[in-house]
Enzyme design. Structure first.
Site, PDB file in Angstrom:
ATOM      1  NE  ARG A  31      16.986  -3.034   8.912  1.00  0.00           N
ATOM      2  CZ  ARG A  31      16.913  -3.885   7.880  1.00  0.00           C
ATOM      3  NH1 ARG A  31      15.830  -4.606   7.694  1.00  0.00           N
ATOM      4  NH2 ARG A  31      17.941  -4.026   7.069  1.00  0.00           N
ATOM      5  CE  LYS A  40      -2.112  -0.970   3.920  1.00  0.00           C
ATOM      6  NZ  LYS A  40      -1.445  -2.222   4.340  1.00  0.00           N
ATOM      7  NE  ARG A  92       2.336  -4.001  11.356  1.00  0.00           N
ATOM      8  CZ  ARG A  92       3.432  -3.792  10.604  1.00  0.00           C
ATOM      9  NH1 ARG A  92       4.611  -4.291  10.981  1.00  0.00           N
ATOM     10  NH2 ARG A  92       3.354  -3.095   9.511  1.00  0.00           N
ATOM     11  NE  ARG A 144       7.321  -2.749   5.932  1.00  0.00           N
ATOM     12  CZ  ARG A 144       6.026  -2.558   5.778  1.00  0.00           C
ATOM     13  NH1 ARG A 144       5.480  -2.667   4.574  1.00  0.00           N
ATOM     14  NH2 ARG A 144       5.260  -2.257   6.796  1.00  0.00           N
ATOM     15  NE  ARG A 153      -4.273  -0.866  10.094  1.00  0.00           N
ATOM     16  CZ  ARG A 153      -3.183  -0.313   9.581  1.00  0.00           C
ATOM     17  NH1 ARG A 153      -3.243   0.833   8.971  1.00  0.00           N
ATOM     18  NH2 ARG A 153      -2.035  -0.929   9.660  1.00  0.00           N
TER      19      ARG A 153
HETATM   20  P1  AMP Z   1       0.844   1.022   9.078  1.00  0.00           P
HETATM   21  O1  AMP Z   1       1.975   1.985   8.865  1.00  0.00           O
HETATM   22  O2  AMP Z   1      -0.367   1.350   8.276  1.00  0.00           O
HETATM   23  O3  AMP Z   1       1.274  -0.418   8.942  1.00  0.00           O
HETATM   24  O4  AMP Z   1       0.413   1.204  10.615  1.00  0.00           O
HETATM   25  C1  AMP Z   1       1.301   0.934  11.679  1.00  0.00           C
HETATM   26  C2  AMP Z   1       0.521   0.797  12.974  1.00  0.00           C
HETATM   27  O5  AMP Z   1      -0.170   2.030  13.255  1.00  0.00           O
HETATM   28  C3  AMP Z   1      -0.576  -0.252  12.951  1.00  0.00           C
HETATM   29  O6  AMP Z   1      -0.091  -1.552  13.238  1.00  0.00           O
HETATM   30  C4  AMP Z   1      -1.526   0.276  14.007  1.00  0.00           C
HETATM   31  O7  AMP Z   1      -1.025   0.012  15.311  1.00  0.00           O
HETATM   32  C5  AMP Z   1      -1.454   1.772  13.797  1.00  0.00           C
HETATM   33  N1  AMP Z   1      -2.464   2.248  12.798  1.00  0.00           N
HETATM   34  C6  AMP Z   1      -2.222   2.796  11.576  1.00  0.00           C
HETATM   35  N2  AMP Z   1      -3.359   3.131  10.960  1.00  0.00           N
HETATM   36  C7  AMP Z   1      -4.358   2.790  11.814  1.00  0.00           C
HETATM   37  C8  AMP Z   1      -5.775   2.858  11.760  1.00  0.00           C
HETATM   38  N3  AMP Z   1      -6.411   3.355  10.666  1.00  0.00           N
HETATM   39  N4  AMP Z   1      -6.489   2.406  12.828  1.00  0.00           N
HETATM   40  C9  AMP Z   1      -5.865   1.909  13.925  1.00  0.00           C
HETATM   41  N5  AMP Z   1      -4.537   1.797  14.046  1.00  0.00           N
HETATM   42  C10 AMP Z   1      -3.781   2.228  13.007  1.00  0.00           C
END
Ligand code: AMP
Length: 226
Positions: free
Chosen positions: A168, A21, A180, A135, A96
Site C-alpha cells: 500500500r 489514471k 492531494r 487501494r 501537474r
Molecule cells: P501520484 O502517484 O501521481 O499520485 O503521485 C504521488 C505524489 O508524488 C504526489 O502526491 C506528489 O507529491 C508527487 N508527484 C507526482 N507527480 C508529480 C508532479 N508531476 N509534480 C509534483 N509532484 C508530483
C-alpha cells in the site's frame, strides 16, 4: 523537419488522485505498446533508492503536496529521453502545474513529438477518498486491487502473476488524500483550460466502469496515432 507517416502518441491523463489514471495507463501500455510514464512511480523509486531527489521529495509526498517542478522535471526528462519512449508515452500524473506544462511543450518540441491528446478524467471528489484509501497493489507485477471494489479472486494471491506480496502506498490514507485533492484543484485543474485552448483536450467520464473507460481511451489513442 520531414513529415513522418506514423505519429508517436503522447497522451496526457489528467485527473485527481483515484481517477483511475494509473489503471488506465497500464491497460493502454499493454494494448498499444506505449510507455506509461508516471512521475509518482519515478519519485517513489527515487525515495526508495534514497537519491538526493528522493530524499528531498519524501516529506512533501507524505504530506500530499506537490514536489518542486525542478525535481520532477529532471526526473521526467531523464526518462523521456530514453529510446523506448520514441513510439509514444502515456503521461500519468504529469504535468501537474502550468510551469510543468510549458516545460513539457519545450521538451517535446525538442524531441520532434507533440501532444496528441490531454484527457481529463472527470470524477466526483467525494468518491475519490474512499477509492484511494482502500487501494493496494501486487508487489511483483503492480496489478491494482481495492479492499471494497476489487479483491484478488483468491485471497492473498495476485490474479495476474500469482504473487503473494502486496503493498500500500504511504500516502493513500484519508488525511493525505484530502491534501492531494486540494493540490489537484489548486494547481493542476487549471491545465484543463490550458489544453482546451490548445485544441487537444478530450474528456471521459471517470466514474464509469474500467473496461468502458479503457474503450474510450483506446479510441482516442487510435485517433491521435492514425
Ligand atoms: P501520484 O502517484 O501521481 O499520485 O503521485 C504521488 C505524489 O508524488 C504526489 O502526491 C506528489 O507529491 C508527487 N508527484 C507526482 N507527480 C508529480 C508532479 N508531476 N509534480 C509534483 N509532484 C508530483
Amino acid at each position: 523537419m520531414p513529415e513522418t507517416t506514423t505519429r508517436p502518441a503522447v497522451l496526457i491523463l489528467l485527473g485527481p488522485p483515484g481517477a483511475g489514471k494509473g489503471t488506465q495507463a497500464r491497460m493502454l501500455e499493454e494494448a498499444f505498446g506505449l510507455i506509461q510514464l508516471s512521475t509518482g512511480d519515478l519519485l517513489r523509486a527515487a525515495v526508495a533508492a534514497r537519491t538526493p531527489a528522493g530524499l528531498a521529495a519524501k516529506s512533501v509526498m507524505e504530506a500530499g503536496g506537490l514536489v518542486s517542478d525542478e525535481i520532477v522535471l529532471a526526473i521526467l526528462k531523464d526518462r523521456l529521453t530514453q529510446p523506448d519512449t520514441a513510439r509514444g508515452v502515456i503521461l500519468d500524473g504529469f504535468p501537474r502545474t502550468p510551469g510543468q506544462a510549458r516545460a513539457l511543450d519545450e521538451l517535446l518540441t525538442g524531441q520532434g513529438m507533440a501532444i496528441g491528446a490531454a484527457v481529463s478524467m472527470e470524477v466526483d471528489d467525494a468518491a475519490m477518498v474512499a477509492r484511494v484509501s482502500g487501494r493496494f497493489t501486487c508487489g511483483d507485477c503492480g496489478e491494482g486491487y481495492h479492499d471494497q471494489f476489487k479483491q484478488p479472486r483468491e485471497e492473498g494471491v495476485c490474479d495476474k502473476c500469482g504473487g503473494t506480496a502486496f503493498k500500500r502506498r504511504a500516502d493513500d490514507n484519508a488525511e493525505t488524500v484530502e491534501a492531494r485533492l486540494k493540490a489537484y484543484h489548486d494547481q493542476t485543474a487549471p491545465l484543463v483550460a490550458y489544453y482546451a485552448a490548445r485544441g487537444v483536450l478530450q474528456t471521459v467520464d471517470g466514474m464509469g466502469a474500467i473496461p468502458a473507460i479503457a474503450g474510450e481511451l483506446g479510441a482516442i489513442v487510435k485517433q491521435v496515432t492514425g
